[in-house]
Scaffold this motif. Structure first.
Motif, short mmCIF file in Angstrom:
data_model
loop_
_atom_site.label_atom_id
_atom_site.label_comp_id
_atom_site.label_asym_id
_atom_site.label_seq_id
_atom_site.Cartn_x
_atom_site.Cartn_y
_atom_site.Cartn_z
N HIS A 200 0.84 -1.19 0.00
CA HIS A 200 0.00 0.00 0.00
C HIS A 200 0.88 1.24 0.00
O HIS A 200 1.37 1.66 1.04
N PHE A 201 1.14 1.77 -1.21
CA PHE A 201 1.97 2.95 -1.42
C PHE A 201 3.38 2.78 -0.87
O PHE A 201 4.07 3.75 -0.61
N HIS B 86 -15.59 -0.42 -1.15
CA HIS B 86 -14.69 0.15 -2.15
C HIS B 86 -14.11 -0.96 -3.04
O HIS B 86 -14.08 -0.83 -4.26
N ASP C 291 -14.16 -0.62 -10.07
CA ASP C 291 -12.71 -0.45 -10.26
C ASP C 291 -11.89 -1.63 -9.74
O ASP C 291 -10.74 -1.81 -10.16
N PHE C 292 -12.46 -2.41 -8.85
CA PHE C 292 -11.72 -3.53 -8.29
C PHE C 292 -12.43 -4.84 -8.62
O PHE C 292 -12.36 -5.30 -9.74
N SER D 167 -3.23 -6.41 -12.28
CA SER D 167 -3.54 -5.72 -13.53
C SER D 167 -3.87 -6.70 -14.65
O SER D 167 -4.59 -6.36 -15.59
N LYS E 245 -6.24 -0.73 -10.74
CA LYS E 245 -6.37 0.69 -10.37
C LYS E 245 -5.32 1.08 -9.33
O LYS E 245 -5.06 0.34 -8.38
N TYR E 246 -4.72 2.23 -9.52
CA TYR E 246 -3.71 2.85 -8.66
C TYR E 246 -2.35 2.16 -8.73
O TYR E 246 -1.44 2.52 -7.99
N ALA E 247 -2.18 1.16 -9.59
CA ALA E 247 -0.85 0.57 -9.76
C ALA E 247 0.02 1.60 -10.51
O ALA E 247 -0.49 2.31 -11.37
N TYR F 16 1.39 2.53 -7.56
CA TYR F 16 1.44 3.06 -6.19
C TYR F 16 0.89 2.06 -5.19
O TYR F 16 1.49 1.82 -4.14
N VAL F 17 -0.27 1.52 -5.51
CA VAL F 17 -0.76 0.36 -4.76
C VAL F 17 -0.24 -0.83 -5.56
O VAL F 17 -0.48 -0.95 -6.76
N ASP G 214 1.06 -3.81 -7.74
CA ASP G 214 0.42 -4.65 -8.76
C ASP G 214 0.57 -6.13 -8.38
O ASP G 214 -0.31 -6.93 -8.63
#
Length: 188
Positions: free
Chosen positions: A39-40, A86, A91-92, A162, A168-170, A172-173, A175
């Motif tokens: 996570h980031f 979420h 998105d997920f 992915s 989503k957010y890869a 940074y979150v 992959d």
């Protein structure tokens, strides 16, 4: 001569009876697939799914078998209800369109008498990819409470989210996701 032939026939039938495949039903109260990701870069987050079903067919003598596992994506559990919602969104996991994740296999790989890995197909959001589960522990014995034979295992694999339209957010979150599956199943 007839006695020897009868003895050989009896031995052959006994051996084939021992090699019969056995069907085990997944125990949903002791089977929890988990997933872990970065996570980031702050920390690794671990979440799980609370509802899993399916069956395992195992022939330990022949060292063959199959798996058919269904994970209910609406049972995702992060420990935080708002984040669960979420992850269920489009998105997920997009649980409205894809309420399940499946893993199917007919190739179990043994090292001696121990199950070492399973080659199968993981399907997430309608996208199917080959995934090998490495088995870190495997044990079968009579269940002390249920008084039936049972088997359990721990399996692990790494996937890229992915590749399953879940990126989503890869990057940074992360992959890369580590799947860890603790499974127990009871003989039918």
């Amino acid at each position: 001569m007839k006695k020897i032939a009868l003895l050989l026939l009896t031995a052959a039938l006994s051996t084939s009876a021992l090699a019969a495949p056995e069907t085990y039903v997944i125990d949903g109260s002791h089977t929890f697939p988990r997933f872990e990701y970065s996570h980031f870069g702050y920390s690794n987050q671990v979440s799980r799914f609370d509802k899993t079903s399916g069956q395992i067919v195992l022939d330990r003598a022949a060292k063959t078998g199959s798996l058919d596992v269904v994970i209910d994506t609406t049972s995702v559990n992060t420990g935080f209800p708002v984040f669960n919602e979420h992850l269920q969104a489009e998105d997920f996991f997009d649980t409205k369109k894809f309420p399940t994740i499946t893993y199917k296999s007919s190739k179990l790989n043994f090292a001696g008498d121990k199950l070492a890995s399973v080659d199968g197909t993981l399907t997430i959001k309608g996208i199917a990819k080959p995934v090998r589960l490495d088995i870190t522990s495997f044990h079968c014995m009579p269940h002390p409470v249920l008084k039936k034979d049972a088997c359990g295992a721990n399996a692990i694999a790494k996937i890229k989210r992915s590749e399953f339209n879940n990126g989503k957010y890869a990057p940074y979150v992360g992959d890369e996701v580590t799947l860890t599956i603790a499974v127990e199943a009871v003989k039918q």
